[in-house]
Design an enzyme around this catalytic site. Structure first.
Site, PDB file in Angstrom:
ATOM      1  N   ASP A  79     -33.390 -10.780  28.977  1.00  0.00           N
ATOM      2  CA  ASP A  79     -34.140 -10.624  30.243  1.00  0.00           C
ATOM      3  C   ASP A  79     -33.293 -10.448  31.500  1.00  0.00           C
ATOM      4  OD1 ASP A  79     -36.161 -11.052  28.469  1.00  0.00           O
ATOM      5  OD2 ASP A  79     -36.918 -12.884  29.395  1.00  0.00           O
ATOM      6  N   GLU A 100     -38.922  -8.981  29.459  1.00  0.00           N
ATOM      7  CA  GLU A 100     -40.248  -9.581  29.474  1.00  0.00           C
ATOM      8  C   GLU A 100     -41.170  -8.740  30.351  1.00  0.00           C
ATOM      9  OE1 GLU A 100     -42.626 -13.695  30.675  1.00  0.00           O
ATOM     10  OE2 GLU A 100     -40.452 -13.738  30.472  1.00  0.00           O
ATOM     11  N   LYS A 126     -41.073  -7.807  25.304  1.00  0.00           N
ATOM     12  CA  LYS A 126     -41.779  -8.984  24.805  1.00  0.00           C
ATOM     13  C   LYS A 126     -42.795  -9.469  25.840  1.00  0.00           C
ATOM     14  CE  LYS A 126     -38.108 -12.167  26.337  1.00  0.00           C
ATOM     15  NZ  LYS A 126     -38.888 -12.993  27.263  1.00  0.00           N
ATOM     16  N   LYS A 156     -42.398 -15.717  26.181  1.00  0.00           N
ATOM     17  CA  LYS A 156     -41.091 -16.271  26.495  1.00  0.00           C
ATOM     18  C   LYS A 156     -40.070 -15.943  25.403  1.00  0.00           C
ATOM     19  CE  LYS A 156     -42.807 -18.538  30.099  1.00  0.00           C
ATOM     20  NZ  LYS A 156     -44.238 -18.214  29.942  1.00  0.00           N
ATOM     21  N   VAL A 190     -31.091 -14.981  30.682  1.00  0.00           N
ATOM     22  CA  VAL A 190     -31.863 -15.890  31.530  1.00  0.00           C
ATOM     23  C   VAL A 190     -33.307 -15.997  31.049  1.00  0.00           C
ATOM     24  CG1 VAL A 190     -30.415 -15.345  33.528  1.00  0.00           C
ATOM     25  CG2 VAL A 190     -32.477 -14.006  33.145  1.00  0.00           C
ATOM     26  N   THR A 191     -33.964 -17.084  31.495  1.00  0.00           N
ATOM     27  CA  THR A 191     -33.328 -18.285  32.006  1.00  0.00           C
ATOM     28  C   THR A 191     -33.041 -19.221  30.845  1.00  0.00           C
ATOM     29  OG1 THR A 191     -35.445 -19.404  32.429  1.00  0.00           O
ATOM     30  CG2 THR A 191     -34.459 -18.175  34.271  1.00  0.00           C
ATOM     31  N   CYS A 200     -36.803 -18.624  28.436  1.00  0.00           N
ATOM     32  CA  CYS A 200     -36.770 -17.562  27.428  1.00  0.00           C
ATOM     33  C   CYS A 200     -35.609 -17.695  26.451  1.00  0.00           C
ATOM     34  CB  CYS A 200     -36.731 -16.207  28.112  1.00  0.00           C
ATOM     35  SG  CYS A 200     -38.235 -15.858  29.068  1.00  0.00           S
TER      36      CYS A 200
END
Length: 230
Positions: A25, A73, A130, A133, A158-159, A163
């Site tokens: 992410d 995400e 995705k 998470k 992250v974070t 995730c």
């Protein structure tokens, strides 16, 4: 064989071809002003500090021809894959699907959903989109890991406590051996990161291992001073 000096004990990979780097992410919505992280009231500059370290890992894996996955995400434009429970949490002036300075927040295809230029994937590298998470929920990551015969995962991004940790715990339950690179992950809340690292390696490595990027690079036989100018 690859051996990485790690906590709580060395991380051993029987064959480097079974190793993959998962970069979680590193997208504009979380790292840049005007994105979703900023809208939640966080100091997004904290997450930017790990970019050079993640670049070094990315470069080393590329140079050795090892597998790299990145995750993003995000949701469909109609938010059909965003459950109400997620949409209702963290609500401030702007939330998921609302239009901000980088387009609609956490919506795939919008500028904010793009991976930051410094870590842009190569055409042959796989990006997993995705809706949740974890990187396994409602994605084809599990299928790809089986197809590539991957058994060991190096995680960054992250974070740390959301995730990254969710993905690591899910991977551990699925039988993958996971190592979290402690200086290649970050949180908006420093104590959350430290708590996650402690939980990962507690009780002899309940969830897996942690190590520094230099330790990972040394285990791979790559220079700890290796950098990229992307």
């Amino acid at each position: 064989m690859v051996t990485i000096q790690a906590q709580p004990y060395p991380y051993v990979v029987p064959d480097s071809s079974k190793l993959a780097l998962v970069i979680m992410d590193m997208q504009r919505d979380f790292l840049d002003p005007g994105g979703f992280g900023d809208a939640l009231g966080h100091d997004v500059s904290r997450l930017r500090t790990i970019v050079p370290t993640v670049q070094r890992l990315q470069q080393a894996f590329r140079q050795q021809g090892l597998t790299i996955f990145q995750t993003v995400e995000g949701h469909r434009p109609n938010l059909a894959d965003c459950p109400p429970a997620k949409l209702q949490r963290g609500r401030r002036d702007l939330t998921i699907g609302d239009r901000g300075p980088m387009g609609r927040m956490l919506v795939l295809g919008e500028p904010g959903s793009a991976i930051i230029p410094e870590l842009a994937p190569l055409p042959q590298e796989t990006v997993i989109t995705k809706p949740g998470k974890g990187a396994f929920y409602n994605t084809h990551l599990g299928f790809l890991l089986q197809t590539y015969d991957i058994s060991h995962l190096i995680l960054a991004g992250v974070t740390t406590e959301v995730c990254v940790q969710t993905t690591m715990r899910d991977a551990n339950d699925r039988g993958y051996e996971c190592l979290l690179v402690d200086d290649a992950t970050e949180s908006y809340v420093p104590e959350f990161k430290q708590a996650t690292l402690a939980m990962v390696r507690a009780q002899g490595g309940t969830v897996g291992w942690t190590a520094t990027a230099d330790q990972v690079l040394a285990g791979l036989g790559a220079s700890p001073l290796s950098t990229t100018t992307s």
